[in-house]
Design an enzyme around this catalytic site. Sequence first.
Site, PDB file in Angstrom:
ATOM      1  N   ASP A 209       2.228   5.626  -2.121  1.00 16.80           N
ATOM      2  CA  ASP A 209       2.477   4.677  -2.970  1.00 16.80           C
ATOM      3  C   ASP A 209       3.852   3.896  -3.243  1.00 16.80           C
ATOM      4  OD1 ASP A 209      -0.212   4.512  -3.339  1.00 16.80           O
ATOM      5  OD2 ASP A 209      -0.121   5.938  -5.113  1.00 16.80           O
TER       6      ASP A 209
ATOM      7  N   GLY B 293      -3.868   3.177   0.139  1.00 16.57           N
ATOM      8  CA  GLY B 293      -3.999   1.742  -0.332  1.00 16.57           C
ATOM      9  C   GLY B 293      -2.790   1.108  -0.340  1.00 16.57           C
ATOM     10  N   HIS B 294      -2.693   0.116   0.610  1.00 17.04           N
ATOM     11  CA  HIS B 294      -1.303  -0.640   0.735  1.00 17.04           C
ATOM     12  C   HIS B 294      -1.455  -1.949   0.206  1.00 17.04           C
ATOM     13  CE1 HIS B 294      -0.177   2.297   4.208  1.00 17.04           C
ATOM     14  NE2 HIS B 294      -0.292   2.953   3.059  1.00 17.04           N
TER      15      HIS B 294
ATOM     16  N   LYS C 126       4.874   1.010   0.955  1.00 18.84           N
ATOM     17  CA  LYS C 126       5.079   0.939   2.491  1.00 18.84           C
ATOM     18  C   LYS C 126       4.118  -0.387   2.937  1.00 18.84           C
ATOM     19  CE  LYS C 126       2.604   4.608   2.406  1.00 18.84           C
ATOM     20  NZ  LYS C 126       2.973   5.275   1.018  1.00 18.84           N
TER      21      LYS C 126
HETATM   22  P1  GDP Z   1       2.120   1.793  -0.538  1.00 23.44           P
HETATM   23  O1  GDP Z   1       0.619   2.673  -0.527  1.00 23.44           O
HETATM   24  O2  GDP Z   1       3.172   2.616  -0.159  1.00 23.44           O
HETATM   25  O3  GDP Z   1       1.588   0.858   0.362  1.00 23.44           O
HETATM   26  O4  GDP Z   1       2.205   1.197  -1.957  1.00 23.44           O
HETATM   27  P2  GDP Z   1       1.041   0.616  -2.956  1.00 23.44           P
HETATM   28  O5  GDP Z   1       0.772  -0.728  -2.573  1.00 23.44           O
HETATM   29  O6  GDP Z   1      -0.176   1.623  -3.200  1.00 23.44           O
HETATM   30  O7  GDP Z   1       1.708   0.881  -4.127  1.00 23.44           O
HETATM   31  C1  GDP Z   1       2.963   0.286  -4.503  1.00 23.44           C
HETATM   32  C2  GDP Z   1       2.908  -0.998  -5.775  1.00 23.44           C
HETATM   33  O8  GDP Z   1       3.943  -1.706  -6.143  1.00 23.44           O
HETATM   34  C3  GDP Z   1       1.858  -2.076  -5.153  1.00 23.44           C
HETATM   35  O9  GDP Z   1       1.005  -2.606  -6.232  1.00 23.44           O
HETATM   36  C4  GDP Z   1       2.954  -2.834  -4.650  1.00 23.44           C
HETATM   37  O10 GDP Z   1       2.620  -4.651  -5.014  1.00 23.44           O
HETATM   38  C5  GDP Z   1       4.033  -2.952  -5.743  1.00 23.44           C
HETATM   39  N1  GDP Z   1       5.256  -3.301  -5.465  1.00 23.44           N
HETATM   40  C6  GDP Z   1       5.822  -2.951  -4.195  1.00 23.44           C
HETATM   41  N2  GDP Z   1       7.074  -3.348  -4.132  1.00 23.44           N
HETATM   42  C7  GDP Z   1       7.509  -3.501  -5.598  1.00 23.44           C
HETATM   43  C8  GDP Z   1       8.831  -3.972  -6.353  1.00 23.44           C
HETATM   44  O11 GDP Z   1       9.897  -3.858  -5.664  1.00 23.44           O
HETATM   45  N3  GDP Z   1       8.404  -4.304  -7.605  1.00 23.44           N
HETATM   46  C9  GDP Z   1       7.500  -4.239  -8.178  1.00 23.44           C
HETATM   47  N4  GDP Z   1       7.297  -4.504  -9.528  1.00 23.44           N
HETATM   48  N5  GDP Z   1       6.122  -3.922  -7.717  1.00 23.44           N
HETATM   49  C10 GDP Z   1       6.426  -3.561  -6.416  1.00 23.44           C
HETATM   50  P1  IMO Z   2      -0.745   5.531   0.507  1.00 26.79           P
HETATM   51  O1  IMO Z   2      -0.825   5.450   1.983  1.00 26.79           O
HETATM   52  C1  IMO Z   2      -0.908   8.430  -2.896  1.00 26.79           C
HETATM   53  C2  IMO Z   2      -3.280  12.177  -2.281  1.00 26.79           C
HETATM   54  C3  IMO Z   2      -4.436  12.290  -3.195  1.00 26.79           C
HETATM   55  C4  IMO Z   2      -4.319  13.754  -3.506  1.00 26.79           C
HETATM   56  C5  IMO Z   2      -4.142  14.371  -2.182  1.00 26.79           C
HETATM   57  C6  IMO Z   2      -5.177  14.511  -1.238  1.00 26.79           C
HETATM   58  O2  IMO Z   2      -1.344   4.645  -0.251  1.00 26.79           O
HETATM   59  O3  IMO Z   2       0.494   5.934  -0.017  1.00 26.79           O
HETATM   60  P2  IMO Z   2      -6.843  13.132   0.443  1.00 26.79           P
HETATM   61  O4  IMO Z   2      -7.996  12.045  -0.223  1.00 26.79           O
HETATM   62  O5  IMO Z   2      -5.758  12.498   1.181  1.00 26.79           O
HETATM   63  O6  IMO Z   2      -7.494  14.326   0.953  1.00 26.79           O
HETATM   64  O7  IMO Z   2      -6.182  13.496  -1.085  1.00 26.79           O
HETATM   65  O8  IMO Z   2      -3.306  13.062  -1.436  1.00 26.79           O
HETATM   66  N1  IMO Z   2      -3.077  10.866  -1.699  1.00 26.79           N
HETATM   67  C7  IMO Z   2      -2.594   9.794  -1.950  1.00 26.79           C
HETATM   68  N2  IMO Z   2      -1.686   9.389  -3.001  1.00 26.79           N
HETATM   69  N3  IMO Z   2      -0.946   7.470  -1.733  1.00 26.79           N
HETATM   70  C8  IMO Z   2      -1.706   7.735  -0.875  1.00 26.79           C
HETATM   71  O9  IMO Z   2      -1.722   6.893   0.216  1.00 26.79           O
HETATM   72  C9  IMO Z   2      -2.508   9.018  -0.832  1.00 26.79           C
HETATM   73  N4  IMO Z   2      -3.272   9.299   0.102  1.00 26.79           N
HETATM   74  C10 IMO Z   2      -3.706  10.698  -0.452  1.00 26.79           C
HETATM   75  O10 IMO Z   2      -4.269  11.608  -4.599  1.00 26.79           O
HETATM   76  O11 IMO Z   2      -3.405  14.084  -4.191  1.00 26.79           O
HETATM   77 MG    MG Z   3      -0.987   3.199  -1.879  1.00 23.88          MG
END
Ligand code: GDP
Ligand code: IMO
Ligand code: MG
Length: 430
Positions: free
Chosen positions: A14, A41-42, A17
């Site tokens: 999270d 979850g991106h 990416k």
């Molecule tokens: P990922 O799994 O690495 O793609 O990240 P996620 O999307 O799960 O979580 C990142 C969260 O931060 C999302 O809600 C994005 O919209 C938000 N986000 C990304 N970059 C920024 C930033 O620079 N500032 C803020 N406030 N939110 C951001």
């Molecule tokens: P993105 O791509 C954050 C964590 C789960 C748990 C562990 C194992 O959005 O960064 P799993 O379902 O993979 O067997 O769970 O890994 N986990 C993540 N945490 N971001 C993710 O993906 C994750 N994918 C798995 O919360 O601790």
């Molecule tokens: Mg994510």
Amino acid sequence: MSQRLVVIGSQWGDEGKGKITDYFACRADMVVRYQGGNNAGHTVVFDGHKYSLRSIPSGIFNPKTVNVMANGMVVNPESVITELEKLHEQGITDYQLFISDRAAMVMPWHSQLDGAYETLKGNALIGTTKNGIGPAYCDKYSRDGLRMGDLLEPEYFAERLKGALAVKNPQLRLLGLPEYDFQEVYDRYMEIAKVLGHRICDTSDLINRALHTDAKILFEGAQGMMLCIDHGTYPYVTSSTPSSASVPVGAGISPKWIDNVVGVAKAYCTRVGEGAFPTELFDERAHQIRERGHEYGTVTGRPRRIGWFDAVVARYTSRLAGIDNWALMLFDVLSGLDKVCICTGYELDGKIIDYPPSTVSKLARCKPVLIEMEGWKEDISDIKDFDSLPEAAKAYVRKIEEITSVKVGIISVGPDRKQTIIIDEKLKQF
Ligand code: GDP
Ligand code: IMO
Ligand code: MG
């Protein structure tokens, strides 16, 4: 010659990416996901709209970009169909998407087993996303798995499905879970084949052809390095290797092709699920960061745990994944704190160490050695270049570079595509 950029998570997932991949995808010819599945979850935000992706690459919004779900992924076809339907509802209908014929499939029993194992572990549960990722990778390696390409050969699929059910049904029975009827599963998957069949192909061939042109290719990691099955905080990890090192195997290319690795890192740290987290904060500052950064999981909605930027983790992941630049994310979220801290080492049983120990028992005993720096009050979310940042914010960036020996190539000051400051010249040219 082509440019090959890898974007990986360098903390516990999270990190942002999706945002970085989408930013570069506007110019990329191809975006490739190479590990993980719909546990990811991106989030992608542009033109006032927010999109959540699970297993589909974040290049899906650019009609010219070829999106590839490569062989290293575990693909849940039901989830892909739902994701595509949701994108259609949001007006995203013009895209290119291919799925590897060699990608392992996440079957319905995998999420049931995932949930059952978690329940059996009681307090020692991992806190998985319960999407069946672990059981699907287990079946891939025990050779009881089905692959996306099997769907294209009904007779072969029937044979493989019979074999898989012969192994899975007794396990399900032992756990008190419902067993699966061959014909029902077969019929459902033949329906799925009608919907997704035209997207299934040899994606290694597709990527390798692109590598021999001047295409810009982006490899999008999922999860983060501290969730790596080998190098992460085992057993509180996912079941794949979220590293640049996974790209060759997971995409079916030679390791020699990779030429630039961006490590995506929050300006602080978060983690969902269980497991040690040395810089974790439990006070009002955690609450402030969680609310400002909307730190709730995209997949499960769980509140994310919050901690300071951990340079021990950053150095470790940089060493493992060959990170050329940091993309420092959610920098805007730190505005308003009186002081900001960076963890430079751990104190373990009275000794200072500069690496994460291999067991969570030791990691849980690690106390962070913190340096405290001045915070900044200004809202930085509209800032377009590094020089315009408040002095204290610039000092924070410089300190991270100094401690980790890796340059910050990108600073993100908000979720939107436009809120991105590119510093590194090579990245500007991508
Ligand atoms: P990922 O799994 O690495 O793609 O990240 P996620 O999307 O799960 O979580 C990142 C969260 O931060 C999302 O809600 C994005 O919209 C938000 N986000 C990304 N970059 C920024 C930033 O620079 N500032 C803020 N406030 N939110 C951001
Ligand atoms: P993105 O791509 C954050 C964590 C789960 C748990 C562990 C194992 O959005 O960064 P799993 O379902 O993979 O067997 O769970 O890994 N986990 C993540 N945490 N971001 C993710 O993906 C994750 N994918 C798995 O919360 O601790
Ligand atoms: Mg994510």
